[in-house]
Design a protein around this motif. Structure first.
Motif, PDB file in Angstrom:
ATOM      1  N   GLU A   1     -51.413 -33.982  -2.849  1.00 54.71           N
ATOM      2  CA  GLU A   1     -50.217 -34.780  -3.141  1.00 54.71           C
ATOM      3  C   GLU A   1     -49.191 -34.462  -2.062  1.00 54.71           C
ATOM      4  OE1 GLU A   1     -50.147 -36.983  -5.388  1.00 54.71           O
ATOM      5  OE2 GLU A   1     -51.847 -36.459  -6.678  1.00 54.71           O
ATOM      6  N   ILE A   2     -49.254 -35.217  -0.945  1.00 55.02           N
ATOM      7  CA  ILE A   2     -48.364 -35.024   0.193  1.00 55.02           C
ATOM      8  C   ILE A   2     -47.837 -36.396   0.603  1.00 55.02           C
ATOM      9  CG2 ILE A   2     -48.135 -34.148   2.550  1.00 55.02           C
ATOM     10  CD1 ILE A   2     -50.614 -32.428   2.027  1.00 55.02           C
ATOM     11  N   ASN A   3     -46.525 -36.510   0.739  1.00 52.76           N
ATOM     12  CA  ASN A   3     -45.917 -37.792   1.082  1.00 52.76           C
ATOM     13  C   ASN A   3     -46.515 -38.353   2.369  1.00 52.76           C
ATOM     14  OD1 ASN A   3     -44.207 -37.775  -1.134  1.00 52.76           O
ATOM     15  ND2 ASN A   3     -42.533 -36.781  -0.034  1.00 52.76           N
ATOM     16  N   GLY A   4     -46.941 -39.617   2.306  1.00 48.74           N
ATOM     17  CA  GLY A   4     -47.461 -40.289   3.481  1.00 48.74           C
ATOM     18  C   GLY A   4     -48.918 -39.994   3.789  1.00 48.74           C
TER      19      GLY A   4
ATOM     20  N   ASP B   1     -52.990 -39.921   2.422  1.00 45.77           N
ATOM     21  CA  ASP B   1     -53.947 -40.416   1.437  1.00 45.77           C
ATOM     22  C   ASP B   1     -54.399 -39.258   0.539  1.00 45.77           C
ATOM     23  OD1 ASP B   1     -56.019 -41.504  -0.013  1.00 45.77           O
ATOM     24  OD2 ASP B   1     -57.265 -42.032   1.719  1.00 45.77           O
ATOM     25  N   PRO B   2     -54.194 -39.347  -0.776  1.00 42.76           N
ATOM     26  CA  PRO B   2     -54.603 -38.247  -1.673  1.00 42.76           C
ATOM     27  C   PRO B   2     -56.090 -37.913  -1.577  1.00 42.76           C
ATOM     28  CG  PRO B   2     -53.212 -39.822  -2.839  1.00 42.76           C
ATOM     29  CD  PRO B   2     -53.556 -40.445  -1.525  1.00 42.76           C
TER      30      PRO B   2
ATOM     31  N   THR C   1     -34.092 -26.875   2.995  1.00 37.59           N
ATOM     32  CA  THR C   1     -34.744 -27.978   2.263  1.00 37.59           C
ATOM     33  C   THR C   1     -33.773 -28.937   1.600  1.00 37.59           C
ATOM     34  OG1 THR C   1     -34.877 -26.767   0.156  1.00 37.59           O
ATOM     35  CG2 THR C   1     -36.663 -26.403   1.742  1.00 37.59           C
TER      36      THR C   1
ATOM     37  N   GLU D   1     -52.639 -27.840  -2.641  1.00 36.19           N
ATOM     38  CA  GLU D   1     -52.593 -28.179  -1.218  1.00 36.19           C
ATOM     39  C   GLU D   1     -52.673 -26.922  -0.359  1.00 36.19           C
ATOM     40  OE1 GLU D   1     -51.212 -31.419  -3.611  1.00 36.19           O
ATOM     41  OE2 GLU D   1     -50.546 -29.331  -3.514  1.00 36.19           O
TER      42      GLU D   1
END
Length: 308
Positions: free
Chosen positions: A56-59, A61-62, A148, A177
């Motif tokens: 689950e990482i922005n941008g 593909d899961p 952050t 991840e």
């Protein structure tokens, strides 16, 4: 777009070599050493769990890890078939299979849990140090907010956060991840070390019986364990042997000594190597049938019918 949610950590292309018909849909015997039960299944229905490779990482593909692994396993299936047909462990076939061994050595739910524990412990120690003083806590909160933009205090005071910590309100876990990242780095390093070993291809001779495998199929042991009573072997340790059953009729042994070659095994050696796999398993042992041989406690050869 449809996505797969059942991800295999034990490759189907590998397990099919231990089935009764050597195909993905062929059945194999599963011996569960914890529940003391045995049953038949197919490679599709074992060695997998939900979302094991999902990220689950922005941008991103899961399914990127699952898709990449699937592409690699297609190559691995070809390499395993070629080795089975020729016993020629060299070139691209060798490179792909050593990469497969590196993957199977580190990718499993059990290994994830094993590797995550010390990381969580370290994080817990850091958190304990952070709550030693208000000044340290304020500095950490400010630093994280600067890096952050997130306020980890949640609007609570130092005293409130410390009380929650002492009550055990916080659960520290390692993200999937990060675990996948650790696995990818570990796979690369293990594979590099596997390339430094000399490899013997073992062919099961006539009446030698069949090789078996397990949910932890890569066995790494010292040649003389008694000489290292308080140490665990590493893939770079010189006085060690890597054993990997390729199929029910073929296996590999990698050492830092000797030379590459092909040897035919007898019934006793097959039984000894099967015992090594049983001892190395997390919970389950896989075979095409229950009549395989292994060496039981006391040194007597036993049939797999007596294992559970």
């Amino acid at each position: 777009m449809s996505t797969s949610r059942h991800h295999h950590y034990l490759s189907q292309c590998y397990l099919k070599g231990f089935t009764q018909g050597s195909a993905k849909k062929s059945k194999l015997l599963v011996l569960d050493l914890k529940s003391n039960k045995k049953f038949e299944s197919t490679p599709r229905n074992i060695g997998g769990t939900r979302d094991f490779n999902r990220v689950e990482i922005n941008g991103i593909d899961p399914e990127i890890i699952e898709k990449t692994q699937s592409n690699f396993e297609s190559k691995a299936a070809t390499a395993l078939k070629k080795l089975e047909e020729t016993s020629d462990f060299s070139g691209e076939t060798k490179g792909i299979i050593l990469e497969l061994i590196g993957m199977l050595a580190i990718k499993s739910p059990e290994m994830r849990e094993h590797l995550a524990k010390p990381q969580a412990q370290i994080a817990n120690h850091i958190m304990a140090m952070t709550f030693e003083s208000k000044e340290r806590w304020d500095f950490q909160v400010a630093q994280i907010k600067k890096d952050t933009g997130e306020d980890v205090s949640g609007g609570k005071t130092f005293e409130e956060m410390k009380a929650l910590y002492e009550q055990g309100a916080f659960k520290i876990s390692v993200s999937r991840e990060h675990q996948i990242h650790v696995e990818l780095v570990g796979m690369q390093r293990i594979t590099e070390l596997l390339h430094q070993r000399n490899w013997i291809v073992l062919e099961a001779g006539d009446d030698a019986g069949e090789f078996i495998t397990a949910d932890n199929p890569v066995s790494l042991t010292f040649h003389n364990p008694a000489s290292f009573p308080f140490m665990s072997p590493g893939f770079g340790s010189p006085d060690t042997m890597v054993y990997f059953p390729v199929s029910k009729s073929l296996a590999l042994i990698g050492e830092f000594r000797g030379a590459d070659g092909v040897k035919t095994t007898n019934k006793h050696l097959v039984a000894m190597l099967n015992s090594k796999i049983i001892a190395n398993s997390y919970q389950r042992v896989f075979a095409s049938k229950s009549s395989f041989n292994y060496i039981a406690k006391g040194g007597a050869m036993q049939s797999g019918n007596k294992l559970v």
